[in-house]
Scaffold this motif. Structure first.
Motif, short mmCIF file in Angstrom:
data_model
loop_
_atom_site.label_atom_id
_atom_site.label_comp_id
_atom_site.label_asym_id
_atom_site.label_seq_id
_atom_site.Cartn_x
_atom_site.Cartn_y
_atom_site.Cartn_z
N VAL A 116 3.93 0.48 1.78
CA VAL A 116 3.55 0.04 3.12
C VAL A 116 2.50 -1.07 3.04
O VAL A 116 2.60 -2.09 3.73
N ILE A 117 1.50 -0.89 2.18
CA ILE A 117 0.47 -1.91 2.04
C ILE A 117 1.08 -3.21 1.53
O ILE A 117 0.77 -4.30 2.02
N GLY A 118 1.97 -3.09 0.55
CA GLY A 118 2.61 -4.28 0.00
C GLY A 118 3.40 -5.06 1.05
O GLY A 118 3.35 -6.29 1.10
N ARG A 119 4.13 -4.34 1.89
CA ARG A 119 4.92 -5.00 2.92
C ARG A 119 4.05 -5.54 4.05
O ARG A 119 4.34 -6.59 4.64
N ALA A 120 2.98 -4.81 4.38
CA ALA A 120 2.17 -5.17 5.53
C ALA A 120 1.19 -6.30 5.24
O ALA A 120 0.77 -7.01 6.17
N ALA A 121 0.81 -6.48 3.99
CA ALA A 121 -0.24 -7.44 3.64
C ALA A 121 0.04 -8.85 4.17
O ALA A 121 -0.87 -9.48 4.74
N PRO A 122 1.25 -9.40 4.03
CA PRO A 122 1.49 -10.75 4.55
C PRO A 122 1.33 -10.83 6.07
O PRO A 122 0.81 -11.83 6.60
N TYR A 123 1.76 -9.79 6.78
CA TYR A 123 1.62 -9.78 8.23
C TYR A 123 0.14 -9.66 8.63
O TYR A 123 -0.28 -10.23 9.64
N LEU A 124 -0.62 -8.91 7.83
CA LEU A 124 -2.05 -8.77 8.11
C LEU A 124 -2.74 -10.12 7.95
O LEU A 124 -3.59 -10.49 8.77
N THR A 131 -5.44 -14.87 14.93
CA THR A 131 -6.45 -14.39 15.87
C THR A 131 -7.86 -14.80 15.49
O THR A 131 -8.76 -14.78 16.34
N GLU A 132 -8.08 -15.13 14.21
CA GLU A 132 -9.42 -15.41 13.68
C GLU A 132 -10.34 -14.21 13.85
O GLU A 132 -11.55 -14.34 14.03
N GLU A 133 -9.74 -13.02 13.81
CA GLU A 133 -10.50 -11.77 13.93
C GLU A 133 -10.24 -10.89 12.71
O GLU A 133 -9.36 -11.17 11.91
N THR A 134 -11.01 -9.81 12.59
CA THR A 134 -10.85 -8.87 11.50
C THR A 134 -9.59 -8.03 11.71
O THR A 134 -9.35 -7.52 12.81
N THR A 135 -8.79 -7.91 10.66
CA THR A 135 -7.55 -7.14 10.74
C THR A 135 -7.54 -6.07 9.66
O THR A 135 -8.12 -6.25 8.58
N ASN A 136 -6.87 -4.95 9.95
CA ASN A 136 -6.91 -3.81 9.04
C ASN A 136 -5.57 -3.08 8.98
O ASN A 136 -4.81 -3.09 9.95
N ILE A 137 -5.34 -2.45 7.82
CA ILE A 137 -4.30 -1.43 7.69
C ILE A 137 -5.01 -0.13 7.39
O ILE A 137 -5.84 -0.06 6.48
N THR A 138 -4.72 0.90 8.18
CA THR A 138 -5.34 2.20 7.98
C THR A 138 -4.27 3.27 7.86
O THR A 138 -3.16 3.12 8.39
N VAL A 139 -4.61 4.35 7.17
CA VAL A 139 -3.70 5.49 7.04
C VAL A 139 -4.44 6.75 7.49
O VAL A 139 -5.67 6.82 7.45
N LEU A 140 -3.68 7.75 7.93
CA LEU A 140 -4.26 9.01 8.38
C LEU A 140 -4.40 9.96 7.20
O LEU A 140 -3.48 10.14 6.41
N PRO A 247 4.75 8.25 11.91
CA PRO A 247 3.76 7.23 11.59
C PRO A 247 3.26 7.37 10.15
O PRO A 247 3.00 8.47 9.67
N VAL A 248 3.16 6.23 9.46
CA VAL A 248 2.67 6.24 8.08
C VAL A 248 1.40 5.41 7.93
O VAL A 248 0.70 5.52 6.92
N ALA A 249 1.08 4.59 8.93
CA ALA A 249 -0.11 3.74 8.88
C ALA A 249 -0.26 3.08 10.24
O ALA A 249 0.52 3.33 11.17
N ALA A 250 -1.28 2.25 10.37
CA ALA A 250 -1.47 1.47 11.60
C ALA A 250 -2.02 0.10 11.23
O ALA A 250 -2.72 -0.05 10.22
N ILE A 251 -1.70 -0.89 12.04
CA ILE A 251 -2.27 -2.22 11.95
C ILE A 251 -3.14 -2.43 13.18
O ILE A 251 -2.73 -2.10 14.29
N ASN A 252 -4.35 -2.95 12.97
CA ASN A 252 -5.20 -3.22 14.14
C ASN A 252 -5.95 -4.53 13.99
O ASN A 252 -6.13 -5.06 12.89
N VAL A 253 -6.34 -5.06 15.13
CA VAL A 253 -7.20 -6.23 15.21
C VAL A 253 -8.48 -5.79 15.91
O VAL A 253 -8.43 -5.16 16.98
N ALA A 254 -9.64 -6.09 15.31
CA ALA A 254 -10.94 -5.71 15.87
C ALA A 254 -11.66 -6.97 16.35
O ALA A 254 -11.77 -7.95 15.61
N VAL A 255 -12.15 -6.92 17.58
CA VAL A 255 -12.81 -8.07 18.20
C VAL A 255 -14.20 -7.63 18.68
O VAL A 255 -14.34 -6.55 19.26
#
Length: 284
Positions: A116-124, A131-140, A247-255
């Motif tokens: 999941v991290i490998g696939r999501a990294a380019p999109y992050l 957005t020029e904002e902080t972006t994250n991948i998180t897991v539960l 759900p296996v993870a989440a992508i978020n943008v923090a502003v």
């Protein structure tokens, strides 16, 4: 489930990071320990490593024993073994122990082997640039979310949040996004296990109210929080799901609050995180 109030951070521009109450797992019973396959010595070694955190960076032998509940003799054997293997370092002058850089090998192995991290990294990275904002991948993990990958912008509100940081799921956008995609009985069970602390005046701690929010977030396809874990933080997240829709993870943008532009800004970022999460979903 416990509901408590926590003091508000004094400075909204430099918010204090309050450790998640469920992060200290040494005192929590672990299912499966009664099995004949369970190796108690491995659990005790991990307990020694888990004694170190931001409040306990250098520990004496007696302090490790106190924090882990092990007797002094056992503590001495485990610290010696972990030091010999390179996972603990011992100060020759003070005799205090501290984690070694070799522990980062485990984080590296997790990151490079996680699909999941490998696939999501380019999109992050794309989200960060757009957005020029902080972006994250998180897991539960249990009642917490854990930051698995983080791209920090120059506008970041809290630089203390790093890869590996744990935050409670019930009052963070990524956690709520993940919980919203679980069957409601599972989400309710996680809330029952959570210590529902009011980190700010905006933190929602009533379980029924949180469940109502989860239903809304599930319908919308994203979760949104403002000033709920610390003041000045606004976060929008969407869950990454597997082929079965779990759900296996989440992508978020923090502003940060000074950069927030209201409802139109929320819609724009929500569309971006939903698109990113959808692109990564359905592969495992």
């Amino acid at each position: 489930m416990k509901i408590k109030a926590a003091p508000l951070p004094a400075d909204a521009q430099a918010p204090a990071l309050v450790p998640s109450r469920s992060a200290a797992r040494g005192q929590t019973p672990v299912p499966g320990t009664e099995s004949s396959l369970f190796v108690g010595s491995v659990e005790k070694a991990m307990r020694v490593l888990a004694a170190f955190d931001e409040r306990h960076t250098h520990l004496s032998l007696s302090k490790i024993a106190s924090l882990t509940g092990l007797d002094l003799s056992a503590t001495q054997r485990f610290t010696h073994t972990l030091t010999t293997l390179g996972y603990l370092a011992k100060d020759p002058a003070t005799k205090a122990y501290s984690p070694s850089v070799r522990l980062l090998d485990f984080a590296f192995r997790y990151a490079v082997s996680n699909e999941v991290i490998g696939r999501a990294a380019p999109y992050l990275r794309q989200l960060s640039q757009e957005t020029e904002e902080t972006t994250n991948i998180t897991v539960l993990d249990g009642t917490d979310i854990v930051f698995a990958l983080r791209i920090v912008s120059r506008h970041v509100l809290n630089s203390h949040v790093i890869t590996g940081t744990r935050l409670p799921a019930y009052c963070t956008a990524p956690g709520l996004a993940i919980l919203s995609q679980l069957p409601e009985p599972e989400a309710r069970a996680i809330l029952d296990d959570s210590e529902l602390v009011a980190y700010t005046q905006n933190t929602v701690t009533r379980p029924e109210r949180i469940l109502e929010r989860l239903r809304l977030f599930r319908q919308r396809g994203y979760a949104h929080t403002e000033d709920e874990y610390y003041m000045g933080d606004i976060s929008t997240a969407a869950a990454i799901v597997d082929r079965q829709g779990r759900p296996v993870a989440a992508i978020n943008v923090a502003v940060s609050r000074p950069r927030w532009q209201g409802a139109d800004h929320e819609r724009r970022i929500a569309d971006l995180v939903i698109a990113a999460a959808s692109a990564v979903s359905g592969h495992t």
